[in-house]
Design an enzyme around this catalytic site. Structure first.
Site, PDB file in Angstrom:
ATOM      1  N   SER A 114     -39.511 -55.562 -53.189  1.00 35.14           N
ATOM      2  CA  SER A 114     -40.827 -55.535 -53.772  1.00 35.14           C
ATOM      3  C   SER A 114     -41.352 -54.237 -54.185  1.00 35.14           C
ATOM      4  CB  SER A 114     -41.919 -56.149 -52.877  1.00 35.14           C
ATOM      5  OG  SER A 114     -42.939 -56.330 -53.349  1.00 35.14           O
ATOM      6  N   GLU A 214     -37.279 -60.478 -60.068  1.00 37.04           N
ATOM      7  CA  GLU A 214     -37.977 -61.302 -59.445  1.00 37.04           C
ATOM      8  C   GLU A 214     -39.634 -60.807 -59.500  1.00 37.04           C
ATOM      9  OE1 GLU A 214     -39.716 -60.842 -56.566  1.00 37.04           O
ATOM     10  OE2 GLU A 214     -39.371 -58.707 -56.194  1.00 37.04           O
ATOM     11  N   HIS A 281     -39.608 -63.197 -53.648  1.00 37.30           N
ATOM     12  CA  HIS A 281     -40.764 -63.363 -52.637  1.00 37.30           C
ATOM     13  C   HIS A 281     -40.964 -64.944 -52.354  1.00 37.30           C
ATOM     14  CE1 HIS A 281     -42.047 -59.480 -54.373  1.00 37.30           C
ATOM     15  NE2 HIS A 281     -42.669 -59.451 -53.339  1.00 37.30           N
TER      16      HIS A 281
END
Length: 313
Positions: A114, A214, A281
């Protein structure tokens, strides 16, 4: 793509000391207690960084606090691995202060994803350090899937390649653009952080690379905007292929889906694209080495990634 030698840190083993730092958003002790216990159950000695529970608004302490803790974890010879407490925001604010030359002389294994994409990119740019796009400690609770726990342990404590299979029922499972198998350095991570790295020293040239992307909780039009920004900047022109992971909760009321956007923005690049890969995620996300050679095979529906680690000396 630079021909500089990839630095693979030693695989972690029982008895090693690892640090936990919070270079991004703030975290409470109870949110990472189970993650600390899991790492300790593998025989690792876990040392939280100084002021890991600090808070400065939406950051885990001031830039000085977070930068100092990160620098300690990456340069202290007693530390063999660095785990990030959570994502959020803030890593980009401190990576410019790292002694990347010093980090390269004693490579440590770094794990996170992330917002930690910013750290992965900086370590690759400045030290050619392979690392692991894997969970942050707040995820390592009893709800974290066993398959994901096993994937993390494999990625950090063994030299086995990582093999990901396309999951057809995943939200990006129908995102495929055919092409021959391609091999290149696997780089990337969170799409928002990649777009935010444009114009900085840390977004590497992607010529010959396999780009992994992502995202989470970004509506399709914002994903469109980020991919369009990367296209207009020219950074996608030389990629060998694109590995598409989980785009979790990326929907809104408009009739254009995330699959529509991904195919529209990636489908005409002339390179193979494979979606439905289990990293990001979403549920049962796997840990994936980055900064190492990988092979993308659309026909087989696989991404095969070399290990991020090597045998300890």
């Amino acid at each position: 793509m630079s021909r500089l030698t990839i630095r693979r840190p030693p695989a972690l083993r029982a008895g090693d000391t690892v640090a936990v730092v919070a270079p991004s958003g703030p975290v409470r002790p109870e949110r990472i207690a189970q993650g600390l216990a899991l790492l300790e159950s593998w025989g690792l000695t876990v040392v939280p960084g100084a002021e890991v529970y600090a808070r400065h608004g939406y950051l885990a302490g001031t830039d000085t606090q977070r930068g100092a803790a990160l620098a300690w974890a990456l340069t202290d010879p007693a530390i063999r691995g660095v785990f990030c407490a959570r994502g959020g925001y803030g890593a980009q604010r401190v990576v410019d202060g790292l002694d990347l030359a010093g980090i390269g002389r004693d490579p440590k294994l770094v794990v996170g994803f992330s917002d930690i994409t910013a750290l992965h990119l900086a370590l690759w740019r400045g030290a050619r350090l392979a690392s692991v796009h894997g969970p942050v400690l707040t995820q390592l609770t009893e709800e974290f899937p066993a398959v994901s726990v096993a994937a993390l342990r494999t990625a950090i404590m063994s030299e086995q390649p990582v093999l990901l299979h396309r999951e057809p029922e995943a939200e990006t499972g129908s995102v495929t653009v055919p092409g021959p198998p391609v091999t290149g350095t696997l780089l990337g991570g969170n799409l928002c952080l990649l777009a935010a790295s444009l114009g900085t020293p840390d977004l590497p040239p992607l010529d010959g690379a396999i780009l992994m992307i992502e995202e989470v909780e970004e509506p399709p039009y914002k994903v469109d905007r980020m991919l369009t920004q990367l296209r207009r900047a020219g950074v996608l022109r030389g990629v060998a292929g694109i590995a598409v992971g989980q785009f979790t909760d990326c929907a809104d009321e408009w009739p254009m889906s995330i699959v529509d956007v991904l195919l529209d923005r990636l489908g005409d690049l002339g390179v193979p694209v494979l979606g439905g890969l289990p990293f990001g995620h979403g549920e049962a996300a796997r840990s994936v080495p980055v900064g190492v050679p990988a092979t993308l095979d659309v026909s087989a529906g696989t991404l095969t990634v070399s290990p991020a680690v090597e045998q300890p000396r």
